[in-house]
Design an enzyme around this catalytic site. Structure first.
Site, PDB file in Angstrom:
ATOM      1  N   LYS A  13      -1.847   1.355 -12.129  1.00  0.00           N
ATOM      2  CA  LYS A  13      -2.767   1.390 -12.942  1.00  0.00           C
ATOM      3  C   LYS A  13      -3.355   2.852 -13.123  1.00  0.00           C
ATOM      4  O   LYS A  13      -3.315   3.425 -13.910  1.00  0.00           O
ATOM      5  CB  LYS A  13      -4.213   0.532 -12.776  1.00  0.00           C
ATOM      6  CG  LYS A  13      -3.856  -1.022 -12.780  1.00  0.00           C
ATOM      7  CD  LYS A  13      -4.988  -1.888 -12.383  1.00  0.00           C
ATOM      8  CE  LYS A  13      -5.762  -1.622 -11.096  1.00  0.00           C
ATOM      9  NZ  LYS A  13      -4.992  -2.135 -10.055  1.00  0.00           N
ATOM     10  N   ARG A  88     -12.969  -7.073 -13.625  1.00  0.00           N
ATOM     11  CA  ARG A  88     -12.108  -7.778 -12.293  1.00  0.00           C
ATOM     12  C   ARG A  88     -12.701  -9.123 -12.423  1.00  0.00           C
ATOM     13  O   ARG A  88     -12.078  -9.821 -11.454  1.00  0.00           O
ATOM     14  CB  ARG A  88     -12.496  -7.005 -11.119  1.00  0.00           C
ATOM     15  CG  ARG A  88     -11.361  -6.120 -10.517  1.00  0.00           C
ATOM     16  CD  ARG A  88     -11.866  -5.526  -9.147  1.00  0.00           C
ATOM     17  NE  ARG A  88     -10.835  -5.411  -8.435  1.00  0.00           N
ATOM     18  CZ  ARG A  88     -10.208  -3.895  -8.440  1.00  0.00           C
ATOM     19  NH1 ARG A  88     -10.642  -3.220  -9.424  1.00  0.00           N
ATOM     20  NH2 ARG A  88      -9.282  -3.602  -7.736  1.00  0.00           N
ATOM     21  N   ARG A 127       1.189   4.746   0.010  1.00  0.00           N
ATOM     22  CA  ARG A 127       0.646   5.724  -0.912  1.00  0.00           C
ATOM     23  C   ARG A 127      -0.408   6.562  -0.265  1.00  0.00           C
ATOM     24  O   ARG A 127      -0.891   6.309   0.936  1.00  0.00           O
ATOM     25  CB  ARG A 127      -0.201   4.641  -1.795  1.00  0.00           C
ATOM     26  CG  ARG A 127      -1.132   5.603  -2.791  1.00  0.00           C
ATOM     27  CD  ARG A 127      -1.861   4.788  -3.681  1.00  0.00           C
ATOM     28  NE  ARG A 127      -2.646   3.813  -3.093  1.00  0.00           N
ATOM     29  CZ  ARG A 127      -3.384   2.816  -3.772  1.00  0.00           C
ATOM     30  NH1 ARG A 127      -3.331   2.878  -5.047  1.00  0.00           N
ATOM     31  NH2 ARG A 127      -4.231   1.938  -3.052  1.00  0.00           N
ATOM     32  N   ARG A 161      -6.072   6.040   1.444  1.00  0.00           N
ATOM     33  CA  ARG A 161      -7.320   5.116   1.570  1.00  0.00           C
ATOM     34  C   ARG A 161      -7.577   4.214   2.594  1.00  0.00           C
ATOM     35  O   ARG A 161      -6.505   3.869   3.064  1.00  0.00           O
ATOM     36  CB  ARG A 161      -7.138   4.477   0.466  1.00  0.00           C
ATOM     37  CG  ARG A 161      -7.500   5.109  -1.027  1.00  0.00           C
ATOM     38  CD  ARG A 161      -7.444   4.510  -2.299  1.00  0.00           C
ATOM     39  NE  ARG A 161      -7.695   3.371  -2.345  1.00  0.00           N
ATOM     40  CZ  ARG A 161      -7.517   2.482  -3.480  1.00  0.00           C
ATOM     41  NH1 ARG A 161      -7.068   3.126  -4.623  1.00  0.00           N
ATOM     42  NH2 ARG A 161      -7.567   1.067  -3.505  1.00  0.00           N
ATOM     43  N   ARG A 172      -6.981  -8.142  -0.835  1.00  0.00           N
ATOM     44  CA  ARG A 172      -6.980  -7.665  -2.238  1.00  0.00           C
ATOM     45  C   ARG A 172      -6.295  -8.363  -3.061  1.00  0.00           C
ATOM     46  O   ARG A 172      -6.794  -8.857  -4.254  1.00  0.00           O
ATOM     47  CB  ARG A 172      -6.799  -6.184  -2.031  1.00  0.00           C
ATOM     48  CG  ARG A 172      -7.587  -5.269  -1.563  1.00  0.00           C
ATOM     49  CD  ARG A 172      -7.168  -4.046  -1.174  1.00  0.00           C
ATOM     50  NE  ARG A 172      -6.786  -3.132  -2.263  1.00  0.00           N
ATOM     51  CZ  ARG A 172      -6.281  -1.921  -2.247  1.00  0.00           C
ATOM     52  NH1 ARG A 172      -5.843  -1.544  -0.840  1.00  0.00           N
ATOM     53  NH2 ARG A 172      -5.795  -1.201  -2.950  1.00  0.00           N
TER      54      ARG A 172
HETATM   55  P1  AP5 Z   1      -1.251   3.093  -8.275  1.00  0.00           P
HETATM   56  O1  AP5 Z   1      -1.149   3.806  -9.533  1.00  0.00           O
HETATM   57  O2  AP5 Z   1      -2.100   3.853  -7.155  1.00  0.00           O
HETATM   58  O3  AP5 Z   1      -1.820   1.690  -8.270  1.00  0.00           O
HETATM   59  P2  AP5 Z   1      -3.318   0.973  -8.884  1.00  0.00           P
HETATM   60  O4  AP5 Z   1      -2.994   0.062  -9.825  1.00  0.00           O
HETATM   61  O5  AP5 Z   1      -4.098   2.022  -9.306  1.00  0.00           O
HETATM   62  O6  AP5 Z   1      -3.707   0.466  -7.619  1.00  0.00           O
HETATM   63  P3  AP5 Z   1      -5.017   0.469  -6.640  1.00  0.00           P
HETATM   64  O7  AP5 Z   1      -4.635   0.005  -5.197  1.00  0.00           O
HETATM   65  O8  AP5 Z   1      -5.884   1.538  -6.943  1.00  0.00           O
HETATM   66  O9  AP5 Z   1      -5.534  -0.755  -7.344  1.00  0.00           O
HETATM   67  P4  AP5 Z   1      -6.923  -1.309  -6.865  1.00  0.00           P
HETATM   68  O10 AP5 Z   1      -7.113  -2.338  -8.086  1.00  0.00           O
HETATM   69  O11 AP5 Z   1      -6.519  -2.256  -5.407  1.00  0.00           O
HETATM   70  O12 AP5 Z   1      -8.048  -0.467  -6.281  1.00  0.00           O
HETATM   71  P5  AP5 Z   1      -9.277  -0.008  -7.209  1.00  0.00           P
HETATM   72  O13 AP5 Z   1      -9.318   1.455  -6.505  1.00  0.00           O
HETATM   73  O14 AP5 Z   1      -9.345  -0.225  -8.326  1.00  0.00           O
HETATM   74  O15 AP5 Z   1       0.108   3.136  -7.535  1.00  0.00           O
HETATM   75  C1  AP5 Z   1       0.280   2.606  -6.204  1.00  0.00           C
HETATM   76  C2  AP5 Z   1       1.306   3.179  -5.427  1.00  0.00           C
HETATM   77  O16 AP5 Z   1       2.588   2.859  -6.207  1.00  0.00           O
HETATM   78  C3  AP5 Z   1       1.176   4.623  -5.606  1.00  0.00           C
HETATM   79  O17 AP5 Z   1       1.809   5.376  -4.516  1.00  0.00           O
HETATM   80  C4  AP5 Z   1       2.255   5.069  -6.626  1.00  0.00           C
HETATM   81  O18 AP5 Z   1       2.965   6.391  -6.578  1.00  0.00           O
HETATM   82  C5  AP5 Z   1       3.181   4.190  -6.728  1.00  0.00           C
HETATM   83  N1  AP5 Z   1       3.839   3.468  -7.968  1.00  0.00           N
HETATM   84  C6  AP5 Z   1       3.054   3.360  -9.389  1.00  0.00           C
HETATM   85  N2  AP5 Z   1       3.806   2.885 -10.278  1.00  0.00           N
HETATM   86  C7  AP5 Z   1       5.096   2.732  -9.710  1.00  0.00           C
HETATM   87  C8  AP5 Z   1       6.299   2.422 -10.209  1.00  0.00           C
HETATM   88  N3  AP5 Z   1       6.525   1.814 -11.556  1.00  0.00           N
HETATM   89  N4  AP5 Z   1       7.432   2.317  -9.648  1.00  0.00           N
HETATM   90  C9  AP5 Z   1       7.336   2.744  -7.984  1.00  0.00           C
HETATM   91  N5  AP5 Z   1       6.102   3.003  -7.345  1.00  0.00           N
HETATM   92  C10 AP5 Z   1       5.084   3.121  -8.385  1.00  0.00           C
HETATM   93  O19 AP5 Z   1     -10.407  -0.793  -6.329  1.00  0.00           O
HETATM   94  C11 AP5 Z   1     -10.745  -0.737  -4.790  1.00  0.00           C
HETATM   95  C12 AP5 Z   1     -11.718  -1.664  -4.208  1.00  0.00           C
HETATM   96  O20 AP5 Z   1     -12.805  -1.310  -5.131  1.00  0.00           O
HETATM   97  C13 AP5 Z   1     -11.638  -3.011  -4.695  1.00  0.00           C
HETATM   98  O21 AP5 Z   1     -10.868  -3.714  -3.635  1.00  0.00           O
HETATM   99  C14 AP5 Z   1     -13.004  -3.460  -4.584  1.00  0.00           C
HETATM  100  O22 AP5 Z   1     -13.637  -3.861  -3.274  1.00  0.00           O
HETATM  101  C15 AP5 Z   1     -13.772  -2.490  -5.384  1.00  0.00           C
HETATM  102  N6  AP5 Z   1     -13.691  -2.547  -6.859  1.00  0.00           N
HETATM  103  C16 AP5 Z   1     -13.353  -1.636  -7.794  1.00  0.00           C
HETATM  104  N7  AP5 Z   1     -13.523  -2.190  -9.008  1.00  0.00           N
HETATM  105  C17 AP5 Z   1     -14.219  -3.154  -8.958  1.00  0.00           C
HETATM  106  C18 AP5 Z   1     -14.887  -4.059  -9.648  1.00  0.00           C
HETATM  107  N8  AP5 Z   1     -14.670  -3.771 -11.186  1.00  0.00           N
HETATM  108  N9  AP5 Z   1     -15.568  -5.241  -9.359  1.00  0.00           N
HETATM  109  C19 AP5 Z   1     -15.780  -5.492  -7.899  1.00  0.00           C
HETATM  110  N10 AP5 Z   1     -15.070  -4.537  -7.047  1.00  0.00           N
HETATM  111  C20 AP5 Z   1     -14.367  -3.585  -7.486  1.00  0.00           C
HETATM  112 MG    MG Z   2      -5.955   2.786  -8.497  1.00  0.00          MG
END
Ligand code: AP5
Ligand code: MG
Length: 215
Positions: A13, A88, A127, A161, A172
């Site tokens: 994402k 979410r 990552r 992270r 997660r």
């Molecule tokens: P990346 O692009 O970083 O993936 P992402 O989908 O952004 O993954 P996140 O880990 O950021 O998602 P998340 O939903 O767990 O975290 P968030 O910060 O939202 O890609 C990942 C890796 O793969 C990278 O190294 C990239 O280079 C590689 N890659 C990407 N695409 C690829 C491809 N096609 N092929 C190969 N490699 C690839 O949330 C974190 C925490 O915050 C949650 O756990 C929760 O506690 C809290 N939180 C956030 N939002 C909310 C909400 N709305 N409600 C409640 N809690 C929340």
């Molecule tokens: Mg992300």
């Protein structure tokens, strides 16, 4: 254009949202990034977020909804936004609908990024980002051109992270399947949901997303 990138942790994402910011001038609204900024600031709410995120659990809906409501009111989102990590839960999706209606905004696309769980674990545990400019890298899939030096700013400092470890990733992913996946039928019923193959390589995923946006 206003869109949601929906998918499990590590689906790509953030990677794709940053590309769309550059190519289409849309604003990335990442609740994860907002929460990490809150943690860095400290204070009681930051401490609560730190603990919940380290455990891989979700933050309370009310807090997340008010965080997005405040952000969406800022003038820079007028040209279009990409929601990354929000909504979410079904409750967050319903609150978003209400919020958009009140502001006279429309949701154009909800894009589901599909990736199987085993691949996600590998992506997340490998990552890291540049500590100075935030450029994202991966131990196997996206290395800097010169080892140990950021392609963008030349910095030699990188960070990982706190929630990117195998144990937290399992929680997660479970949270995603239990709490977030039920949003998919919600948007399917409204005719705005499209899926892309998040297992393809990064450029290919970008092309698939562009095709959805052009449809
Ligand atoms: P990346 O692009 O970083 O993936 P992402 O989908 O952004 O993954 P996140 O880990 O950021 O998602 P998340 O939903 O767990 O975290 P968030 O910060 O939202 O890609 C990942 C890796 O793969 C990278 O190294 C990239 O280079 C590689 N890659 C990407 N695409 C690829 C491809 N096609 N092929 C190969 N490699 C690839 O949330 C974190 C925490 O915050 C949650 O756990 C929760 O506690 C809290 N939180 C956030 N939002 C909310 C909400 N709305 N409600 C409640 N809690 C929340
Ligand atoms: Mg992300």
């Amino acid at each position: 254009m206003n869109l949601i990138l929906l998918g499990p942790p590590g689906a790509g994402k953030g990677t794709q949202a940053r590309r769309l910011e550059d190519t289409r001038g849309l604003v990335q609204l990442s609740t994860g990034d907002m929460l990490r900024a809150m943690v860095a600031e400290g204070g009681p709410l930051g401490q609560q977020a730190k603990e919940i995120m380290a455990a891989g659990k979700l933050m309370p809906d009310e807090l997340m909804v008010s965080m997005i409501a405040e952000r969406i009111s800022k003038p820079d989102v007028k040209n279009g936004f990409i929601l990354d990590g929000f909504p979410r839960t079904v409750a967050q999706a319903e609150a978003l609908d209400k919020m958009l209606e009140e502001k006279g905004l429309k949701l154009d696309h909800v894009i589901e990024m599909r990736v199987v769980d085993d691949v996600l674990v590998e992506r997340i545990t490998g990552r890291y980002t540049c500590a100075k400019c935030g450029k994202g890298y991966h131990d196997s899939f996206e290395k800097p051109k010169v080892e140990g030096v950021c392609d963008v700013c030349g910095s030699t400092e990188f960070k990982r992270r706190a929630d990117d470890n195998a144990e937290t990733v399992t929680t997660r992913l479970a949270q995603y399947h239990q709490q977030t996946a039920p949003i998919l039928p919600y948007y399917q019923g409204r005719g705005v949901l499209k899926a892309v193959d998040g297992m393809a390589d990064i450029d290919e995923v970008t092309k698939e997303i562009e095709a959805v946006l052009a449809s």
